[in-house]
Scaffold this active site. Sequence first.
Site, PDB file in Angstrom:
ATOM      1  N   SER A   7       0.826  -1.199   0.000  1.00 21.35           N
ATOM      2  CA  SER A   7       0.000   0.000   0.000  1.00 21.35           C
ATOM      3  C   SER A   7       0.866   1.257   0.000  1.00 21.35           C
ATOM      4  O   SER A   7       1.685   1.457   0.898  1.00 21.35           O
ATOM      5  CB  SER A   7      -0.903   0.010   1.236  1.00 21.35           C
ATOM      6  OG  SER A   7      -1.539   1.258   1.309  1.00 21.35           O
ATOM      7  N   MET A  33      -8.451   8.732  -0.056  1.00 20.60           N
ATOM      8  CA  MET A  33      -9.311   9.146   1.080  1.00 20.60           C
ATOM      9  C   MET A  33      -9.764  10.584   0.850  1.00 20.60           C
ATOM     10  O   MET A  33      -8.970  11.424   0.426  1.00 20.60           O
ATOM     11  CB  MET A  33      -8.524   9.065   2.390  1.00 20.60           C
ATOM     12  CG  MET A  33      -7.970   7.695   2.693  1.00 20.60           C
ATOM     13  SD  MET A  33      -7.226   7.642   4.341  1.00 20.60           S
ATOM     14  CE  MET A  33      -6.427   6.034   4.292  1.00 20.60           C
ATOM     15  N   ASP A  76      -7.424  -6.290   3.629  1.00 18.50           N
ATOM     16  CA  ASP A  76      -6.727  -5.011   3.794  1.00 18.50           C
ATOM     17  C   ASP A  76      -6.811  -4.539   5.244  1.00 18.50           C
ATOM     18  O   ASP A  76      -7.908  -4.303   5.763  1.00 18.50           O
ATOM     19  CB  ASP A  76      -7.404  -3.984   2.855  1.00 18.50           C
ATOM     20  CG  ASP A  76      -6.704  -2.638   2.823  1.00 18.50           C
ATOM     21  OD1 ASP A  76      -5.613  -2.501   3.404  1.00 18.50           O
ATOM     22  OD2 ASP A  76      -7.269  -1.717   2.196  1.00 18.50           O
ATOM     23  N   HIS A 106      -1.306  -1.027  -4.184  1.00 15.87           N
ATOM     24  CA  HIS A 106      -2.607  -0.647  -3.624  1.00 15.87           C
ATOM     25  C   HIS A 106      -2.601   0.862  -3.373  1.00 15.87           C
ATOM     26  O   HIS A 106      -1.681   1.390  -2.732  1.00 15.87           O
ATOM     27  CB  HIS A 106      -2.807  -1.425  -2.321  1.00 15.87           C
ATOM     28  CG  HIS A 106      -4.139  -1.235  -1.678  1.00 15.87           C
ATOM     29  ND1 HIS A 106      -5.284  -1.894  -2.086  1.00 15.87           N
ATOM     30  CD2 HIS A 106      -4.515  -0.477  -0.625  1.00 15.87           C
ATOM     31  CE1 HIS A 106      -6.300  -1.547  -1.321  1.00 15.87           C
ATOM     32  NE2 HIS A 106      -5.867  -0.673  -0.420  1.00 15.87           N
ATOM     33  N   HIS A 155      -8.310   1.804  -4.223  1.00 19.80           N
ATOM     34  CA  HIS A 155      -9.284   1.597  -3.148  1.00 19.80           C
ATOM     35  C   HIS A 155      -9.878   2.958  -2.807  1.00 19.80           C
ATOM     36  O   HIS A 155      -9.232   3.781  -2.155  1.00 19.80           O
ATOM     37  CB  HIS A 155      -8.532   0.976  -1.947  1.00 19.80           C
ATOM     38  CG  HIS A 155      -9.379   0.772  -0.724  1.00 19.80           C
ATOM     39  ND1 HIS A 155      -8.835   0.478   0.508  1.00 19.80           N
ATOM     40  CD2 HIS A 155     -10.726   0.810  -0.543  1.00 19.80           C
ATOM     41  CE1 HIS A 155      -9.816   0.346   1.395  1.00 19.80           C
ATOM     42  NE2 HIS A 155     -10.960   0.548   0.783  1.00 19.80           N
ATOM     43  N   MET A 210     -12.239  -5.434   4.668  1.00 15.15           N
ATOM     44  CA  MET A 210     -11.450  -4.572   5.560  1.00 15.15           C
ATOM     45  C   MET A 210     -11.266  -5.301   6.886  1.00 15.15           C
ATOM     46  O   MET A 210     -12.251  -5.683   7.528  1.00 15.15           O
ATOM     47  CB  MET A 210     -12.161  -3.238   5.815  1.00 15.15           C
ATOM     48  CG  MET A 210     -12.199  -2.261   4.651  1.00 15.15           C
ATOM     49  SD  MET A 210     -10.605  -1.829   3.929  1.00 15.15           S
ATOM     50  CE  MET A 210      -9.701  -1.201   5.341  1.00 15.15           C
ATOM     51  N   ASP A 255      -4.656   3.976  -1.806  1.00 18.31           N
ATOM     52  CA  ASP A 255      -5.725   4.340  -0.873  1.00 18.31           C
ATOM     53  C   ASP A 255      -6.138   5.792  -1.067  1.00 18.31           C
ATOM     54  O   ASP A 255      -5.457   6.713  -0.621  1.00 18.31           O
ATOM     55  CB  ASP A 255      -5.244   4.150   0.567  1.00 18.31           C
ATOM     56  CG  ASP A 255      -5.157   2.690   0.937  1.00 18.31           C
ATOM     57  OD1 ASP A 255      -6.164   1.982   0.794  1.00 18.31           O
ATOM     58  OD2 ASP A 255      -4.070   2.255   1.362  1.00 18.31           O
ATOM     59  N   MET A 268     -11.835   5.162  -0.730  1.00 21.14           N
ATOM     60  CA  MET A 268     -12.495   5.398   0.557  1.00 21.14           C
ATOM     61  C   MET A 268     -13.111   6.791   0.489  1.00 21.14           C
ATOM     62  O   MET A 268     -12.628   7.748   1.115  1.00 21.14           O
ATOM     63  CB  MET A 268     -11.476   5.279   1.698  1.00 21.14           C
ATOM     64  CG  MET A 268     -11.158   3.834   2.042  1.00 21.14           C
ATOM     65  SD  MET A 268      -9.714   3.692   3.098  1.00 21.14           S
ATOM     66  CE  MET A 268      -8.458   3.722   1.852  1.00 21.14           C
TER      67      MET A 268
HETATM   68  C1  DX5 Z   1      -6.544   1.532   5.598  1.00 20.87           C
HETATM   69  C2  DX5 Z   1      -6.115   1.315   4.174  1.00 20.87           C
HETATM   70  C3  DX5 Z   1      -5.061   0.291   4.018  1.00 20.87           C
HETATM   71  C4  DX5 Z   1      -3.743   0.605   4.690  1.00 20.87           C
HETATM   72  C5  DX5 Z   1      -3.238  -0.689   5.241  1.00 20.87           C
HETATM   73  O1  DX5 Z   1      -7.681   2.285   5.643  1.00 20.87           O
HETATM   74  O2  DX5 Z   1      -7.214   0.896   3.381  1.00 20.87           O
HETATM   75  O3  DX5 Z   1      -4.846  -0.048   2.651  1.00 20.87           O
HETATM   76  O4  DX5 Z   1      -2.790   1.143   3.818  1.00 20.87           O
HETATM   77  O5  DX5 Z   1      -2.141  -0.418   6.016  1.00 20.87           O
HETATM   78  P1  DX5 Z   1      -1.541  -1.479   7.049  1.00 20.87           P
HETATM   79  O6  DX5 Z   1      -1.119  -2.682   6.230  1.00 20.87           O
HETATM   80  O7  DX5 Z   1      -0.404  -0.756   7.658  1.00 20.87           O
HETATM   81  O8  DX5 Z   1      -2.640  -1.831   8.017  1.00 20.87           O
HETATM   82 ZN    ZN Z   2      -6.743   0.093   1.332  1.00 18.44          ZN
END
Ligand code: DX5
Ligand code: ZN
Length: 222
Positions: A14, A43, A181, A39, A72, A145, A41, A74
């Site tokens: 990620s 947000m 994840d 990956h 991903h 998740m 993320d 969010m």
């Molecule tokens: C959290 C993200 C993850 C995050 C995971 O909301 O969706 O993808 O990067 O990080 P680790 O592996 O450190 O939990």
């Molecule tokens: Zn993620």
Amino acid sequence: MTQPNNKHTIVAPSLLSADFAQAGQQVKDLQNAGATHLHLDVMDGSFVPDITFGHKLIADIAKNTTLTLDTHLMVDNPYHMLENFALAGSDIITVHAEARGITHLHRTIMKIRELGKKAGIALNPATHESTIEYLMPHLDLILIMTVNPGYGGQKFIPEMMDKVRNVSNMIGSRNILLEVDGGVNANNATDLRNAGANMLVAGNYVFSGDYRQRIASLMGEA
Ligand code: DX5
Ligand code: ZN
């Protein structure tokens, strides 16, 4: 019965755990260390409190990598953003079943596929897997998740192991990736693979050690 799937486990480091100012180099390093997927993320400060990055960063990364880009989202109201994330070069686009403004989850999934991308749905820890039962024929990926979304470096929620197993059974012989994840590391990767997960996201675990060794250990190869 769920079959362990060691041979085909995909590890998707990620980017959230990278130094964003060094993102280009770190992505290169991940690729050289054997990563095949990245990956991403996204947000929005609404679905989750933090803001990370948008489609521009993904487009810039896409220009310089052959890694499969696993986006991903969010975010709330993802529908109107799908085209930008597709054009940016995402290969997989995953939306949250719980996002605000996603009343028409089926339509959203169909839109991702119309854009020529693999379509995924992410489920928060509290969301029951039955939510997606009728969408199964249209899904390329289900993301479980295993922490509450929003931050890297959180602790894996152990109850989620049963959910992974249940979703794996729901998938059966369908060609749907089962991605996990949050809080994934060497201590839970074997159990996750045995429960049927075939795609493991890892932020902190990969970035806090030797990338090659950590990716291999999540695949069950080290
Ligand atoms: C959290 C993200 C993850 C995050 C995971 O909301 O969706 O993808 O990067 O990080 P680790 O592996 O450190 O939990
Ligand atoms: Zn993620």
